[in-house]
Write a protein that holds these residues in place. Structure first.
Motif, PDB file in Angstrom:
ATOM      1  N   LEU A 191      21.054 -20.530  28.704  1.00 49.73           N
ATOM      2  CA  LEU A 191      22.640 -20.753  27.955  1.00 49.73           C
ATOM      3  C   LEU A 191      23.671 -20.702  28.984  1.00 49.73           C
ATOM      4  CD1 LEU A 191      21.575 -18.923  24.645  1.00 49.73           C
ATOM      5  CD2 LEU A 191      20.887 -21.327  25.207  1.00 49.73           C
ATOM      6  N   TRP A 209      25.410 -16.978  29.829  1.00 47.07           N
ATOM      7  CA  TRP A 209      25.824 -16.578  28.469  1.00 47.07           C
ATOM      8  C   TRP A 209      25.771 -15.008  28.647  1.00 47.07           C
ATOM      9  CZ3 TRP A 209      27.586 -17.565  23.606  1.00 47.07           C
ATOM     10  CH2 TRP A 209      27.069 -16.507  22.853  1.00 47.07           C
ATOM     11  N   SER A 237      19.929 -14.908  30.097  1.00 50.14           N
ATOM     12  CA  SER A 237      20.544 -15.852  29.188  1.00 50.14           C
ATOM     13  C   SER A 237      19.305 -16.741  28.770  1.00 50.14           C
ATOM     14  CB  SER A 237      21.605 -16.815  30.115  1.00 50.14           C
ATOM     15  OG  SER A 237      22.738 -15.850  30.689  1.00 50.14           O
ATOM     16  N   LEU A 297      26.858 -24.667  26.299  1.00 53.41           N
ATOM     17  CA  LEU A 297      27.488 -24.198  24.752  1.00 53.41           C
ATOM     18  C   LEU A 297      28.652 -24.210  24.875  1.00 53.41           C
ATOM     19  CD1 LEU A 297      25.134 -21.265  24.212  1.00 53.41           C
ATOM     20  CD2 LEU A 297      24.830 -23.393  23.125  1.00 53.41           C
ATOM     21  N   TYR A 349      23.966 -21.413  18.439  1.00 51.88           N
ATOM     22  CA  TYR A 349      23.470 -20.414  18.844  1.00 51.88           C
ATOM     23  C   TYR A 349      24.656 -19.028  18.682  1.00 51.88           C
ATOM     24  CZ  TYR A 349      21.618 -16.101  21.654  1.00 51.88           C
ATOM     25  OH  TYR A 349      21.313 -15.209  21.853  1.00 51.88           O
ATOM     26  N   PHE A 384      18.787 -18.632  18.357  1.00 51.78           N
ATOM     27  CA  PHE A 384      19.035 -20.094  18.772  1.00 51.78           C
ATOM     28  C   PHE A 384      18.303 -21.100  17.482  1.00 51.78           C
ATOM     29  CE2 PHE A 384      17.243 -24.065  20.436  1.00 51.78           C
ATOM     30  CZ  PHE A 384      18.009 -24.166  21.545  1.00 51.78           C
TER      31      PHE A 384
END
Length: 904
Positions: free
Chosen positions: A790, A801, A822, A867, A890, A896
């Protein structure tokens, strides 16, 4: 062209090289081949455990030194034209015939230098000597040091510049004979002993080559420095090898004498029955298998460590590897062993404790005890590392999963051990890591047919290599126990069958070459329980049960069989005003680890009454090895062994007060009617039907639990397991699906048997299809998965992320770890690719450049999902396996999710 027999010409062949930008006047740009070969030989001789091969150190040094003889070829020397040995061969040609130096090495050893190497092999007093095939076993072991065995094809018996290489190969062999002066190796009367040597030599050679190739430990020297080969070996190579082994975390250690369980665990004042039994029961001579079947909370782990220490103290093992079903359970076991493992060794020793799984470096506890390479070589560590010296692992061992198995004590997932018997690169390193150790496998019942067959192969292989094993389970069927015992005895070459018959529970089974002994054991006082089973037919009834318990302030858990069901139930409860915690495997690792810590803190042994007043909706991640304790437990129907495991999370610890004081488990299940139709389970629990493919097993579990009305432990545990596992009891309506599941199980077992290494075939390339680890999986998946990383666009760059969740991970030196934190695993059918807009491609490419080379290349296995924060939360887009656009959401609470419906 210079004289090819000139003595000093051999010194100019390079074994390791670095850019010529290094000032040759002050530092060498090459490490001579002969120096590298002697470095590696020195490491092999000094490595702890090398004596297990049964070779004289001179024989071992000679064999391992020859591992890189294939570098004496133009194909290899031309890889760095600036380092071409012009003193020996004249100018570097513009083109050479490409070939691999490990293959060329086998060709030189097996054919070109056959006569020169003949004195290494002796003749038996009876008059028979080594056959060419048996010699080739040793040459394969040392030549195949790049992770897999090699062979010589007929078309490789070419004049691959043999005229250039042969004189130097002969000269090199002669010099090694002069240096080592090895006594002839007697021919092996037993193929078993020769096979063991072949596999062990292959693993030791790779291990020694890895250590001997590290420039920090073996600085490059000039050709003139190895003009005196013997002087270099005795005065430099051995000295550096000794230091390198210490810095690698593999220094020799001394096992402490066994002084009873109180020495290992001072806090145990009154041993449980299984602990007391293994404290004193006799263990068979030679390799031993111990199977411990007892209830959750009985102290099986401590009992197993007692047995392991006894095996180690008696000289039958030098260390321990503990294998668990999941990364979460391995992390938890690492914490437990960190407290106790030093007692297995003398106080003067510094054994390494390593965590071995694909995400070990994401575990803060493990990372905190990694010692720098130079720290272990110091007499005194810095004060801020004094605690780390007690719980320690070298950076060299801990930074790579395969190497972590070499630590004196390792903890990891069962996958890391299973890869020792799969045809993956460097399987022999894993074998070397397990060799001479006690293999302790927890939750050994938790395997599907594919993994069970791998486990059988592992036990057979481990026993053949002289290792002992300890298996732990709360719920093991007699048939599986028999199969595991048979495999171990097959590895010991015991053809006589031994039948197990005892149906007692708890039970300890001790197996050796002479047979097996079944030892019934009393239950731990206070663990005798009678848990009432209440089956409910509707999901709404479970929701009401959870809501009622939550209103009373109870610690509540509902174990659901699919992640989608977990999320759906949590959201449904939220709509009723009930906040829940959600725990499953589809979180980014940074969030999953945080949730795991909170779950253990709230619902673990030390959780306070106020903290415990919460509801947890979880998948199977909590059913094994995590020490969790709930007042109220609900679960979807599952196979009997898993129901019993889940029930072990109910009222696990003694507490002064519980807001709900009732030993009862609530099971969401359809009614086990006498004549169920084919949709008996899928109509009520479609997700469960997809996860557990044999509806007859689920039906028998529900029927037996309805008939008994309770889980009586320990008295009725064996009966529950055996009745639910009775494959002859299949109703007509479920026969077709049950037969299909059985057929898939047989196919899975067959595939596993085809995949595992054939010990009898030796370290040979044609014995298996050797692949990279990412291609040969330890687990058989109906649906392949991809790793999704992510990312979030921030200031024109793609951030992991995890870096948004933990600011420290934004640092450049933490990026690799941030990307790993992530990650989330997703079924490929749901998300197969993540296209990005043209305007984002440059930033995405820059982000992927931070990944390892094989991660970048495996674009179909490692996806980068961008994202974007919206009013509804974090959203992203991708395509499924059918090339349809899909939306993704998410968040830290639910994880997820693939959005339902068609995207516009």
């Amino acid at each position: 062209m210079p004289d090819m027999t000139e003595d000093n010409g051999l010194n100019f062949f390079w074994g390791k090289a670095r850019p010529v930008s290094v000032d040759f006047e002050t530092d060498s740009s090459i490490h001579p081949l002969i120096a590298h070969m002697l470095d590696v030989a020195a490491v092999a001789i000094l490595l702890p455990g090398s004596q297990r091969l049964g070779l004289d150190y001179r024989q071992l040094g000679m064999l391992v030194a020859l591992h890189d003889i294939g570098k004496l070829t133009p194909a290899f020397q031309a890889k760095v034209p600036e380092c071409w040995p012009e003193q020996a061969w004249g100018e570097c040609p513009d083109e050479v015939v490409a070939s691999r130096h490990d293959v060329d090495g086998l060709l030189l050893l097996d054919r070109v230098c056959r006569e020169e190497l003949a004195p290494l092999f002796g003749t038996a007093s009876e008059g028979f000597d080594w056959s060419p095939i048996d010699k080739r076993r040793l040459w394969r072991a040392v030549a195949g040091h790049h992770g897999q065995p090699v062979s010589i094809n007929d078309n490789q018996n070419r004049e691959f510049d043999v005229k250039l290489s042969t004189p130097y190969a002969h000269k090199l062999v002669s010099l090694l004979f002069d240096l080592f002066r090895p006594p002839p190796i007697p021919p092996y009367h037993s193929l078993d002993h020769l096979l063991q040597l072949e596999w062990q030599l292959a693993g030791l050679t790779v291990q020694a080559d890895w250590i001997g190739s590290r420039r920090e430990w073996f600085p490059y020297v000039r050709p003139d420095d190895v003009a005196d080969f013997a002087g270099y070996f005795w005065n430099k190579a051995l000295h550096r090898a000794q230091g390198a082994i210490v810095q690698a975390g593999l220094a020799p250690v001394s096992i402490s004498p066994f002084q009873g369980i109180a020495h290992l665990f001072p806090h145990i004042r009154t041993p449980s029955p299984v602990q007391a039994l293994l404290d004193v029961t006799s263990l068979p001579a030679g390799p031993a298998l111990v199977v411990i079947e007892d209830m959750t909370g009985s102290g099986k782990t401590e009992a197993a460590l007692v047995a392991a220490h006894r095996l180690m103290a008696s000289g039958r093992a030098s260390g321990l590897f503990v294998a668990l079903p999941t990364m979460a359970t391995a992390n938890a076991m690492f914490d437990r062993l960190a407290v106790a493992y030093r007692s297995l060794f003398q106080a003067s020793s510094h054994p390494s404790l390593a965590l071995a799984h694909g995400r070990a470096l994401l575990d803060e506890r493990f990372v905190s005890v990694l010692a720098p390479d130079d720290a272990l070589d110091s007499a005194v560590l810095k004060k801020d590392r004094e605690q780390a010296a007690e719980i320690c692992c070298s950076a060299w061992l801990g930074s790579e999963t395969r190497r972590a198995l070499l630590a004196q004590v390792g903890v990891g997932t069962i996958d890391q051990a299973l890869m020792a018997v799969l045809p993956v690169r460097f399987a022999t390193v894993r074998q070397a890591g397990l060799a001479g150790k006690v293999l302790l496998v927890d939750e050994c019942h938790a395997y599907d047919p594919y993994m069970q067959e791998e486990m059988v192969a592992l036990l057979r292989f481990h026993a053949a290599m002289g290792g002992s094993a300890i298996l732990l389970s709360a719920t093991l069927t007699k048939a599986v126990r028999q199969k595991l015992m048979d495999a171990f005895r097959e590895g010991l070459r015991q053809e006589e069958s031994v039948s197990l018959s005892c149906m007692a529970y708890p039970l300890v089974t001790v197996v050796g070459a002479v047979g097996a002994e079944e030892l019934p054991c009393a239950p731990r006082p206070g663990l005798e329980r009678s848990i009432t089973v209440r089956q409910v037919r509707e999901e709404a009834a479970v929701m009401a049960e959870v809501s009622s318990a939550a209103a009373k302030g109870a610690a509540v858990a509902w174990v659901r069989n699919t992640v989608d069901d977990v999320i759906a139930s949590a959201k449904a409860l939220k709509e009723k005003g009930i906040e829940t915690m959600v725990f499953h495997a589809r979180f980014a690792m940074v969030d999953r680890l945080a949730i795991e810590r909170e779950v253990l803190a709230r619902f673990g042994k030390n959780g306070t009454t106020a903290d415990r007043a919460a509801v947890l909706i979880a998948s199977q991640v909590i059913e094994q090895s995590l020490d969790l304790d709930f007042d109220v437990l609900c679960t979807d129907l599952a196979p009997m062994d898993l129901i019993i495991q889940r029930a072990g999370r109910l009222r696990r610890h003694t507490r002064k007060q519980r807001v709900v004081d009732c030993d009862e488990i609530c099971i969401f299940s359809p009614d086990p009617v006498a004549d169920p139709d084919p949709k008996w389970i899928s109509r009520v629990l479609p997700g469960t039907a997809a996860v557990y493919r044999d509806p007859a097993l689920l039906w028998r579990t529900a029927k037996v639990l309805q008939l008994k009305g309770k889980i009586q432990s320990p008295d009725a545990i064996r009966e529950l397991i055996e009745e639910a596992g009775n494959i002859s009891d299949v109703p007509d309506g479920l026969m077709a699906a049950s037969d299909e599941a059985e057929g898939k199980g047989r196919a899975a077992r067959g595939e596993a048997m085809r995949n595992v290494l054939d010990y009898e075939a030796g370290y040979a390339p044609d014995s298996a299809l050797w692949e990279r680890e990412v291609r040969t999986s330890t687990r058989l998946e109906d649906r392949p998965y991809v790793t999704v990383r992510l990312g979030v666009m921030k200031e024109g760059q793609v951030w992991p992320w995890a870096a948004l969740q933990e600011g420290a991970l934004a640092a450049s030196h933490e990026r690799k770890r941030a990307w790993a934190l992530s990650e989330v695993s997703v079924a490929r059918h749901a998300l197969a690719s993540c296209p990005v807009a043209d305007t984002q491609q440059e930033a995405v490419a820059a982000a992927r450049a931070e990944w390892s080379r094989w991660e970048r290349q495996a674009e179909d296995q490692f996806l980068l999902l961008l994202l974007e924060e919206t009013e509804e939360g974090w959203r992203g887009f991708g395509r499924n396996e059918a090339a349809q656009d899909v939306g993704v959401c998410y968040d830290e609470k639910y994880g997820f999710q693939i959005l339902k419906g068609t995207l516009t």
